[in-house]
Design a protein around this motif. Structure first.
Motif, PDB file in Angstrom:
ATOM      1  N   LEU A 112      34.638  38.467  33.093  1.00 22.86           N
ATOM      2  CA  LEU A 112      35.597  39.404  33.669  1.00 22.86           C
ATOM      3  C   LEU A 112      36.895  38.711  34.308  1.00 22.86           C
ATOM      4  CD1 LEU A 112      33.494  42.701  33.349  1.00 22.86           C
ATOM      5  CD2 LEU A 112      35.276  42.118  31.497  1.00 22.86           C
ATOM      6  N   ASP A 113      36.094  38.378  35.420  1.00 24.77           N
ATOM      7  CA  ASP A 113      37.253  37.975  36.489  1.00 24.77           C
ATOM      8  C   ASP A 113      38.061  36.568  35.854  1.00 24.77           C
ATOM      9  OD1 ASP A 113      35.969  39.551  38.054  1.00 24.77           O
ATOM     10  OD2 ASP A 113      34.702  38.194  39.270  1.00 24.77           O
ATOM     11  N   ARG A 114      37.610  35.924  35.180  1.00 20.53           N
ATOM     12  CA  ARG A 114      38.386  34.762  34.539  1.00 20.53           C
ATOM     13  C   ARG A 114      39.259  35.092  33.546  1.00 20.53           C
ATOM     14  NH1 ARG A 114      35.351  29.454  33.009  1.00 20.53           N
ATOM     15  NH2 ARG A 114      35.154  29.552  35.358  1.00 20.53           N
ATOM     16  N   CYS A 115      38.996  36.405  32.509  1.00 25.21           N
ATOM     17  CA  CYS A 115      40.083  36.527  31.829  1.00 25.21           C
ATOM     18  C   CYS A 115      40.990  37.761  31.835  1.00 25.21           C
ATOM     19  CB  CYS A 115      39.421  36.860  30.084  1.00 25.21           C
ATOM     20  SG  CYS A 115      38.205  38.362  30.292  1.00 25.21           S
ATOM     21  N   ASP A 116      40.330  38.643  33.021  1.00 23.80           N
ATOM     22  CA  ASP A 116      40.913  39.771  33.296  1.00 23.80           C
ATOM     23  C   ASP A 116      40.608  39.831  34.683  1.00 23.80           C
ATOM     24  OD1 ASP A 116      42.164  42.326  33.087  1.00 23.80           O
ATOM     25  OD2 ASP A 116      40.645  43.255  32.737  1.00 23.80           O
ATOM     26  N   PRO A 117      41.815  39.291  35.725  1.00 28.31           N
ATOM     27  CA  PRO A 117      41.286  39.116  37.224  1.00 28.31           C
ATOM     28  C   PRO A 117      41.909  40.550  37.695  1.00 28.31           C
ATOM     29  CG  PRO A 117      43.138  37.570  36.503  1.00 28.31           C
ATOM     30  CD  PRO A 117      42.442  38.110  35.094  1.00 28.31           C
ATOM     31  N   ASP A 118      42.888  41.484  36.948  1.00 30.22           N
ATOM     32  CA  ASP A 118      43.371  42.469  37.215  1.00 30.22           C
ATOM     33  C   ASP A 118      42.558  43.544  37.330  1.00 30.22           C
ATOM     34  OD1 ASP A 118      45.707  41.075  38.208  1.00 30.22           O
ATOM     35  OD2 ASP A 118      46.452  41.409  36.519  1.00 30.22           O
ATOM     36  N   GLY A 119      41.686  43.534  36.437  1.00 26.71           N
ATOM     37  CA  GLY A 119      40.729  44.848  35.946  1.00 26.71           C
ATOM     38  C   GLY A 119      41.252  45.871  35.281  1.00 26.71           C
ATOM     39  N   THR A 120      42.465  45.507  34.371  1.00 28.87           N
ATOM     40  CA  THR A 120      43.057  46.338  33.497  1.00 28.87           C
ATOM     41  C   THR A 120      42.468  46.792  32.262  1.00 28.87           C
ATOM     42  OG1 THR A 120      44.611  44.883  32.885  1.00 28.87           O
ATOM     43  CG2 THR A 120      45.148  46.371  34.764  1.00 28.87           C
ATOM     44  N   LEU A 121      41.559  45.794  31.731  1.00 29.01           N
ATOM     45  CA  LEU A 121      41.017  45.647  30.443  1.00 29.01           C
ATOM     46  C   LEU A 121      39.463  45.934  30.392  1.00 29.01           C
ATOM     47  CD1 LEU A 121      43.260  42.711  28.930  1.00 29.01           C
ATOM     48  CD2 LEU A 121      43.566  45.223  28.649  1.00 29.01           C
ATOM     49  N   HIS A 122      38.773  46.320  29.345  1.00 28.59           N
ATOM     50  CA  HIS A 122      37.477  45.977  29.232  1.00 28.59           C
ATOM     51  C   HIS A 122      36.902  46.967  30.242  1.00 28.59           C
ATOM     52  CE1 HIS A 122      37.727  42.763  26.702  1.00 28.59           C
ATOM     53  NE2 HIS A 122      38.388  42.017  27.618  1.00 28.59           N
ATOM     54  N   GLU A 146      35.174  49.835  29.531  1.00 34.57           N
ATOM     55  CA  GLU A 146      33.754  50.165  29.121  1.00 34.57           C
ATOM     56  C   GLU A 146      32.732  49.245  29.784  1.00 34.57           C
ATOM     57  OE1 GLU A 146      33.425  50.586  25.283  1.00 34.57           O
ATOM     58  OE2 GLU A 146      34.706  52.342  24.765  1.00 34.57           O
ATOM     59  N   ILE A 147      32.925  48.156  29.678  1.00 32.10           N
ATOM     60  CA  ILE A 147      32.335  46.930  30.336  1.00 32.10           C
ATOM     61  C   ILE A 147      31.943  46.919  31.650  1.00 32.10           C
ATOM     62  CG2 ILE A 147      31.648  44.432  30.414  1.00 32.10           C
ATOM     63  CD1 ILE A 147      33.350  44.086  27.687  1.00 32.10           C
ATOM     64  N   ARG A 148      33.073  47.129  32.269  1.00 29.19           N
ATOM     65  CA  ARG A 148      32.860  47.498  33.823  1.00 29.19           C
ATOM     66  C   ARG A 148      32.196  48.609  34.222  1.00 29.19           C
ATOM     67  NH1 ARG A 148      36.686  43.782  36.281  1.00 29.19           N
ATOM     68  NH2 ARG A 148      38.120  42.848  34.894  1.00 29.19           N
ATOM     69  N   GLU A 149      32.262  49.758  33.559  1.00 23.89           N
ATOM     70  CA  GLU A 149      31.761  50.924  33.860  1.00 23.89           C
ATOM     71  C   GLU A 149      29.952  50.470  33.543  1.00 23.89           C
ATOM     72  OE1 GLU A 149      33.040  53.863  31.241  1.00 23.89           O
ATOM     73  OE2 GLU A 149      34.888  54.205  32.448  1.00 23.89           O
ATOM     74  N   ALA A 150      29.605  49.938  32.594  1.00 24.17           N
ATOM     75  CA  ALA A 150      28.436  49.657  32.377  1.00 24.17           C
ATOM     76  C   ALA A 150      27.767  48.790  33.539  1.00 24.17           C
ATOM     77  CB  ALA A 150      28.114  48.779  30.882  1.00 24.17           C
ATOM     78  N   LEU A 151      28.391  47.854  34.198  1.00 24.86           N
ATOM     79  CA  LEU A 151      28.160  47.090  35.303  1.00 24.86           C
ATOM     80  C   LEU A 151      27.925  47.928  36.524  1.00 24.86           C
ATOM     81  CD1 LEU A 151      30.330  44.063  34.902  1.00 24.86           C
ATOM     82  CD2 LEU A 151      27.779  44.223  34.546  1.00 24.86           C
ATOM     83  N   LEU A 152      28.570  49.063  36.584  1.00 27.24           N
ATOM     84  CA  LEU A 152      28.211  49.998  38.032  1.00 27.24           C
ATOM     85  C   LEU A 152      26.763  50.607  37.890  1.00 27.24           C
ATOM     86  CD1 LEU A 152      31.768  51.398  37.987  1.00 27.24           C
ATOM     87  CD2 LEU A 152      30.848  49.527  39.339  1.00 27.24           C
TER      88      LEU A 152
END
Length: 561
Positions: free
Chosen positions: A543-553, A555-561
């Protein structure tokens, strides 16, 4: 008036030729007499063919019946081929074996035929290693070298048209080839030593072998002298006590047929081409342990134990036990009738990949995997192991793929190394590229063709997919990496997605990571064997490599929390 038969006219042809020179009245008188004799002969033949007439009936009429129609006087022509003794055939043998043996004995005149059954019998009386080559060995004696050449040609025709197989024959030399060899021999022998003028390889072969390509039947035809010298019965028989070893009065170079003067000249001897040839039933190698190796004890366990000693010695000190000693050892196994199995070849190639001596002096990366792969192919061609089952090929394919890559490089990224590396080390390894041989593509396609619906085949292909995916990702060949993933998904093998997540998180660029999260991650999240808590490290890196700003994906970021 009944006319004489054709057989009677043939008997009177010579008499008629003398009559043509006489005058006409005498000719008419003689013709009447001959016609009367012909009628008597025809009546005698009719009486002989009538039922109820015995041979003694003709014998009782010596004045009326000619001598050639009397069975007690006329000689009977017999052929020596009809008196040949047929050998005893093994139990449960195929019909093709009987046809071949009968043809050799009754039509070709091959004498002293013996048939050896190389299959496992119920008493576990096994001729070790022979069953991997053939099922039946037929050995016979010919009358001369020309007889062997003609018999081999006729046997090829018989197998092709009666057994409907395409045979393979070694030892047939045409008269034109023999003349050319003899001229070359005389030309080379003028300035050479006396032993260079021997005619081995420049005359008709005294040993011809035919592979019938039917039910594992091999036929050896030899002259009487060559058969006594080679003693093939000792090699193929299960009971070695029946055939003793023949000690020749003097050494000959029969086994080196065709090499005579070539390998003894100073120019060619300096190349070392033939320096590693091993004499039959002997081997000279340096011992690495206290245990004594007995080369005359021709058993697989004895030679396998010796190979392990040489392998340990070579890995410990290549200068003391060079790799040529191991090659000489395997050559001696072949010469002594112990063909290399798939396991032996696998161990040999594996040793090459670990050998420091083999990789000595190689500076470029491409030289490493190219030399290893070509040497692995050389081993397969030299020893020709029997690959009778798909499992044998499946065992060799992964090793060939490893030998054609840089899998053993310390910086080569593998699934086993990932948990032991820190984040900084992962970033460094992600920038390196490791090339591989293009043959790996063919090996992967071959593995796909061997995959069936059985569980073992599915397991083999899953292992092959992980291996090839690792090689392709380290080369950053995303086209073939995607092919591996797609082929695995067609078999409903979602475990490949876990491996792809870890490898692509380290080696993949921005576009590759984005495509994986967009196309493959939804399928991976549905996989029962996937636990996002265990894979959170690699998901965050991707995620940090393809979306460093955190604007995409999101659902995946919420699953990591």
């Amino acid at each position: 008036m009944a006319l004489p038969t054709s057989s009677v006219w043939l008997r009177l042809s010579r008499s008629l030729s003398t009559i043509r020179t006489a005058n006409r009245p005498c000719q008419i008188t003689c013709l009447r007499g001959l016609h009367s004799s012909a009628r008597q002969l025809q009546d005698a033949e009719k009486d002989q063919n009538e039922p109820g007439q015995s041979e003694n009936h003709l014998a009782d009429q010596p004045a009326q019946v000619p001598w050639y129609l009397r069975p007690d006087v006329s000689p009977k022509v017999t052929s020596p081929l009809k008196t040949v003794t047929m050998p005893e055939l093994p139990e449960n043998s195929q019909e093709d074996l009987k046809k071949v043996v009968e043809f050799l004995a009754m039509r070709l005149g091959i004498e002293d035929l013996k048939v050896f059954d190389l299959r496992d019998d119920k008493d576990d009386n096994v001729n070790e290693g022979a069953k991997d080559i053939a099922n039946f060995m037929v050995i016979g004696t010919g009358k001369s070298t020309k007889h062997l050449q003609k018999a081999a040609t006729e046997l090829n025709y018989f197998v092709k048209h009666k057994l409907h197989e395409l045979p393979a024959t070694e030892g047939i030399i045409s008269s034109g080839e023999i003349s050319r060899f003899q001229r070359r021999l005389r030309r080379k022998g003028k300035g050479g030593p006396q032993y260079a003028k021997l005619d081995y390889g420049a005359s008709a072969n005294s040993w011809v072998m035919t592979d019938c390509k039917s039910n594992g039947i091999y036929v050896h035809m030899l002259t009487k002298e060559r058969r006594e010298t080679l003693n093939l019965e000792l090699l193929w028989s299960k009971d070695k006590s029946k055939y003793g070893r023949h000690e020749t009065a003097k050494e000959t170079d029969d086994i080196f047929s065709g090499l005579r003067y070539y390998h003894t000249t100073a120019t060619n001897a300096s190349r070392g081409t033939f320096s590693n040839l091993i004499r039959l039933y002997s081997i000279q190698a340096e011992s690495t342990q206290d245990t004594e190796f007995r080369p005359d004890l021709i058993t697989r366990s004895n030679y396998t134990k010796r190979y392990r000693e040489l392998k340990e010695g070579h890995l410990a000190n290549p200068n003391k036990v060079p790799i040529v000693n191991i090659q000489n050892h395997f050559d001696a196994m072949q010469f002594n009738g112990l063909p290399l199995t798939v396991d032996d070849v696998y161990d040999y190639i594996d040793l090459i990949c670990q050998s420091r001596e083999f990789h000595l002096g190689l500076q470029r990366e491409s030289d490493v995997y190219n030399k290893r792969y070509h040497y692995a192919v050389y081993i397969l061609n030299r020893y020709s192991p029997v690959l009778s089952k798909p499992e044998d090929i499946k065992k060799l394919l992964p090793l060939l793929a490893v030998s054609g890559s840089q899998f053993d490089n310390d910086h080569f990224l593998t699934l086993e190394k990932l948990p032991k590396l820190s984040d900084e080390e992962l970033l460094k390894m992600g920038e390196e590229v490791f090339k591989y041989s293009p043959v790996v593509h063919k090996l992967y396609q071959l593995s796909l063709s061997l995959t069936g619906k059985h569980l073992d085949s599915q397991r083999f292909q899953a292992e092959m997919d992980l291996l090839c995916l690792t090689i392709f990702v380290n080369r950053k060949n995303w086209v073939y990496a995607k092919k591996v993933i797609d082929n695995s998904l067609k078999r409903e093998d979602l475990n490949i997605l876990k491996a792809a997540l870890r490898l692509l998180a380290v080696k993949g660029d921005i576009s590759i990571c984005y495509k994986f999260l967009d196309s493959y991650y939804p399928l991976l999240s549905l996989y029962k064997g996937f636990n996002i808590a265990e894979e959170s490290r690699y998901v965050r890196i991707m995620l940090d490599r393809c979306d460093p700003d955190g604007t995409l994906h999101e659902e995946i970021r919420e699953a990591l929390l």
